[in-house]
Write an enzyme that holds these catalytic residues in place. Structure first.
Site, PDB file in Angstrom:
ATOM      1  CB  THR A 227       7.682 -22.819  23.819  1.00 24.69           C
ATOM      2  OG1 THR A 227       9.119 -22.924  23.747  1.00 24.69           O
ATOM      3  CG2 THR A 227       7.045 -23.744  22.812  1.00 24.69           C
ATOM      4  CG  ASP A 228       8.219 -18.860  29.185  1.00 21.82           C
ATOM      5  OD1 ASP A 228       9.429 -18.586  29.038  1.00 21.82           O
ATOM      6  OD2 ASP A 228       7.533 -18.405  30.105  1.00 21.82           O
ATOM      7  CD1 TRP A 229      15.112 -20.105  26.906  1.00 22.67           C
ATOM      8  CD2 TRP A 229      13.315 -19.134  26.012  1.00 22.67           C
ATOM      9  NE1 TRP A 229      15.520 -19.363  25.812  1.00 22.67           N
ATOM     10  CE2 TRP A 229      14.440 -18.769  25.243  1.00 22.67           C
ATOM     11  CE3 TRP A 229      12.058 -18.659  25.619  1.00 22.67           C
ATOM     12  CZ2 TRP A 229      14.358 -17.939  24.108  1.00 22.67           C
ATOM     13  CZ3 TRP A 229      11.975 -17.824  24.500  1.00 22.67           C
ATOM     14  CH2 TRP A 229      13.105 -17.481  23.760  1.00 22.67           C
TER      15      TRP A 229
END
Length: 415
Positions: A227-229
């Protein structure tokens, strides 16, 4: 599979989220190491050890080579050149013991207000895909992983973490997905980063059509989806969609949800094993960065300068004004001649080991010139614009050539 078969359910679930902001989870007794993932697409942004509140809030990383951004490198149309840049970045990752470099960014430029346009290649899907594949192959030739991002259709700042991007399939296939597809098929990045936004109603990190049907089954992606952060919304749905790694840590919340889902029969343990097996593979590959490495910073800085030169595009040369004559009467105007605007701001903000300015370079070349600041990039500056302009007009009067250095400050192009 042999390692995974010896893990408890809780241990398997623990591998599916970060240990902290930049590291994966290690399980020492099983021989699974923790590895580091770090920004970014045009230079390493490895966070400094936090020693104060100011440093904690800062995006500043350890000193690193800052390479031209993707917005520049795409203008070269030179895949071999960006492969070299990738090799250099891979060597720097070895020194900093970074296992996965979070880049390149290949989202298509659709709005001039997208705060990350500087770190995306192009408006053109084919160009973006070719440059991305070369970047990835260059970095990964050194045994360092990459993370192509942000998958997919994440092209604006406004509500970027919640917006529902509605795109018909033909448009996706012709514009938004080809750069990712090309890079996956030609370079097999270790990871692909799922974007914050929703795509046709479903968050990208939980979108089975995107992450499994297209990415893995159609394109043959072999790595992991991260995932993106902070992009995780529903950990179990993310897992079922084909997303292995939630970043950063959710302090055990996501792991507990995975364990409960397996115990209730919502997720089969065999399916979880498949995902965990890929995570273990990446950790074992990434562990190879352990050891003492070094690189020639001066040589890498020279490479960055060379690349910058190859990226510049001359639109016009009216009256053959270029090349300039050294003995011409020259006035240089603009604070950016001394403080160059060479990158955007946000998560890929590089803390350069060395920074060359046009002002200093002209001096080194022995060029005589007048200088006027022209404006101030400082928010708290108390000198009026009129004063700067008046000085610039006075210094320009009688000059044969004026070199004007202007641009937007970081505030205008940032996440």
């Amino acid at each position: 599979p042999e390692i995974v078969s010896k893990l408890t359910l809780e241990q398997k679930a623990s591998l599916c989220s970060g240990k902290d902001y930049w590291h994966t989870v290690d399980i020492e007794e099983a021989g699974i190491p923790s590895i580091m993932l770090t920004d970014g697409p045009h230079g390493i942004r490895k966070r400094v050890e936090e020693k104060s509140k100011e440093e904690k809030m800062s995006l500043k990383g350890v000193p690193a080579i800052c390479y031209p951004t993707a917005s520049a490198t795409a203008c070269s149309w030179d895949p071999d050149m960006i492969y070299q840049m990738g090799e250099a970045l891979g060597e720097e990752c070895l020194k900093e013991q970074v296992s996965v470099l979070l880049g390149p960014g290949v989202n298509i430029k659709r709005s001039p207000l997208c705060g990350r346009n500087f770190e995306y290649f192009s408006e053109d899907p084919y160009l973006a895909g070719e440059m991305a594949a070369s970047f990835i192959n260059g970095v990964q030739s050194k045994g360092i992983g990459t993370s192509i991002k942000h998958f997919a259709a994440n092209n604006q700042e406004t509500r970027r973490m919640t917006v529902n991007t509605v795109v018909d399939e033909r448009t996706l296939r012709e514009i938004y997905l080809p750069a990712f597809e090309n890079a996956v098929k030609k370079a097999q990045p270790w990871t692909i980063m799922a974007a914050y936004n929703r795509l046709n109603g479903t968050y990208c990190a939980e979108n089975k059509w995107l992450l499994t049907d297209v990415l893995r089954n159609e394109w043959g992606f072999e790595g992991i989806v991260v995932t993106d952060w902070g992009a995780e919304n529903d950990r179990v749905q993310g897992l079922l969609a084909g997303q292995e790694l939630e970043m950063p840590s959710s302090n055990g919340v996501g792991n507990a949800q995975i364990v409960a889902a397996v115990e209730k029969g919502l997720v089969s343990e065999d399916y979880l094993d498949e995902l965990v097996d890929r995570l273990v593979d990446m950790a074992l590959k990434g562990e190879k960065v352990r050891g003492e490495y070094t690189y020639d910073a001066d040589a890498h800085h020279a490479l960055a300068r060379k690349i910058a030169g190859q990226c510049m595009v001359l639109l016009k040369n009216d009256n053959n004004i270029l090349p300039l004559k050294k003995d011409a009467k020259i006035t240089v105007i603009g604070e950016m001649a001394k403080k160059p605007r060479y990158q955007g701001a946000g998560s890929s903000l590089i803390n350069p080991i060395k920074l060359d300015s046009a002002y200093d370079t002209l001096k080194e070349m022995g060029v005589q010139f007048d200088y006027a600041q022209g404006y101030s990039t400082e928010k708290k500056n108390k000198t009026s614009d009129d004063t700067f302009v008046a000085e610039a007009v006075q210094k320009a009067t009688g000059a044969e050539v004026v070199l004007l250095f202007i641009g937007l400050t970081d505030d205008y192009e940032t996440e």
